[in-house]
Design an enzyme around this catalytic site. Sequence first.
Site, PDB file in Angstrom:
ATOM      1  N   GLY A   1      -3.739  -3.040  -8.287  1.00  4.26           N
ATOM      2  CA  GLY A   1      -3.910  -4.450  -8.639  1.00  4.26           C
ATOM      3  C   GLY A   1      -2.643  -5.137  -9.114  1.00  4.26           C
ATOM      4  CB  SER A   2       0.999  -4.531  -8.761  1.00  3.25           C
ATOM      5  OG  SER A   2       1.219  -4.503  -7.379  1.00  3.25           O
ATOM      6  CG  ASN A   3       0.071  -7.992  -4.357  1.00  2.00           C
ATOM      7  OD1 ASN A   3       0.953  -8.837  -4.225  1.00  2.00           O
ATOM      8  ND2 ASN A   3       0.123  -6.793  -3.774  1.00  2.00           N
TER       9      ASN A   3
ATOM     10  CG  LEU B   1      -7.922  -0.195   0.394  1.00  2.32           C
ATOM     11  CD1 LEU B   1      -7.587   1.257   0.086  1.00  2.32           C
ATOM     12  CD2 LEU B   1      -6.785  -0.845   1.180  1.00  2.32           C
TER      13      LEU B   1
ATOM     14  CG  LEU C   1     -14.579  -4.670   8.490  1.00  4.86           C
ATOM     15  CD1 LEU C   1     -13.138  -4.939   8.914  1.00  4.86           C
ATOM     16  CD2 LEU C   1     -15.322  -3.962   9.622  1.00  4.86           C
TER      17      LEU C   1
ATOM     18  CG  ASN D   1      -5.795  -8.521   3.772  1.00  4.80           C
ATOM     19  OD1 ASN D   1      -5.914  -8.002   2.660  1.00  4.80           O
ATOM     20  ND2 ASN D   1      -5.310  -7.854   4.808  1.00  4.80           N
TER      21      ASN D   1
ATOM     22  CG  HIS E   1      -1.274  -5.585   6.623  1.00  6.73           C
ATOM     23  ND1 HIS E   1      -2.275  -4.640   6.487  1.00  6.73           N
ATOM     24  CD2 HIS E   1      -0.345  -5.029   7.437  1.00  6.73           C
ATOM     25  CE1 HIS E   1      -1.960  -3.571   7.207  1.00  6.73           C
ATOM     26  NE2 HIS E   1      -0.796  -3.789   7.794  1.00  6.73           N
TER      27      HIS E   1
ATOM     28  CG  ASP F   1      -5.111  -5.246   8.792  1.00 10.94           C
ATOM     29  OD1 ASP F   1      -5.337  -5.813   7.705  1.00 10.94           O
ATOM     30  OD2 ASP F   1      -4.958  -4.022   8.903  1.00 10.94           O
TER      31      ASP F   1
ATOM     32  CD  GLU G   1       2.270  -6.498  -0.540  1.00 14.21           C
ATOM     33  OE1 GLU G   1       1.236  -6.608  -1.213  1.00 14.21           O
ATOM     34  OE2 GLU G   1       2.486  -5.506   0.169  1.00 14.21           O
TER      35      GLU G   1
HETATM   36  C1  GAR Z   1      -0.334  -3.856  -1.259  1.00 16.92           C
HETATM   37  O1  GAR Z   1       0.886  -3.396  -0.733  1.00 16.92           O
HETATM   38  C2  GAR Z   1      -1.152  -4.527  -0.170  1.00 16.92           C
HETATM   39  O2  GAR Z   1      -0.393  -5.212   0.777  1.00 16.92           O
HETATM   40  C3  GAR Z   1      -1.795  -3.318   0.469  1.00 16.92           C
HETATM   41  O3  GAR Z   1      -2.174  -2.512  -0.615  1.00 16.92           O
HETATM   42  C4  GAR Z   1      -1.222  -2.684  -1.659  1.00 16.92           C
HETATM   43  C5  GAR Z   1      -1.983  -2.955  -2.939  1.00 16.92           C
HETATM   44  O4  GAR Z   1      -1.127  -2.953  -4.042  1.00 16.92           O
HETATM   45  N1  GAR Z   1      -2.908  -3.718   1.273  1.00 16.92           N
HETATM   46  C6  GAR Z   1      -3.218  -3.098   2.410  1.00 16.92           C
HETATM   47  O5  GAR Z   1      -2.602  -2.138   2.821  1.00 16.92           O
HETATM   48  C7  GAR Z   1      -4.411  -3.702   3.143  1.00 16.92           C
HETATM   49  N2  GAR Z   1      -4.473  -3.194   4.473  1.00 16.92           N
HETATM   50  P1  GAR Z   1      -1.635  -3.523  -5.441  1.00 16.92           P
HETATM   51  O6  GAR Z   1      -3.007  -2.912  -5.709  1.00 16.92           O
HETATM   52  O7  GAR Z   1      -0.621  -3.025  -6.432  1.00 16.92           O
HETATM   53  O8  GAR Z   1      -1.685  -5.008  -5.343  1.00 16.92           O
END
Ligand code: GAR
Length: 194
Positions: free
Chosen positions: A17-19, A89, A91, A106, A108, A149, A178
């Site tokens: 969940g850093s994003n 993750l 669908l 989303n 990616h 995607d 991101e």
């Molecule tokens: C991120 O890099 C995001 O782009 C990726 O998971 C990571 C989650 O990081 N998403 C995918 O690969 C989706 N297909 P986070 O939990 O630290 O935000």
Amino acid sequence: MADSSFKRVVIFASGSGSNAQRLMEYFDNHASIRIVALFSNNPEAFALERARKFNIPAQVFTREAFRNGTVLEQVKTFNPDLVVLAGFLWLVPAHFIAAYPNKIINIHPALLPKFGGKGMHGHFVHEAVLQQKEKESGITIHYVNEYYDQGAAIYQHVCPVELEDTPELLAKRVLALEHEHLPRVVEMLLQEQK
Ligand code: GAR
């Protein structure tokens, strides 16, 4: 500004969940946008803890609840203007997509349409990019449809792949992109909405 005049964002996250955290920081006290809830399919997701630190309601759901419409009903109570999948993750079921046309996005960690699809997430993506000896990677922010995607791209940002890269080094460079761009793109989309 009265509460009802804020644009409202619901986040879905499966892991760290850093994003999600970047979004919560960026929109904390924002003039017109609020993060109103975080949903996770993973009871162990650190994203849940991050949300609770921001006093944002965080809830976990099962695959059954996602498929049978229960999650949609819960999300509707937050009346979102945008749903952001930030490291989510699963669908998204068709009925959920139909409820929010062009309002689910989303992020990616690669330059779609390359390196997308089922199972292409996190380190699997970066390993594949290195294995294919790509010279560039980056991020894609896109609308979500019922295929992994494949929704229309909204924004891409490129970064180099270095000769000495490991999946971890590349992941770090991409994640930094991101964090830099996702909040800005969310803000832009909401400000464009009528
Ligand atoms: C991120 O890099 C995001 O782009 C990726 O998971 C990571 C989650 O990081 N998403 C995918 O690969 C989706 N297909 P986070 O939990 O630290 O935000």
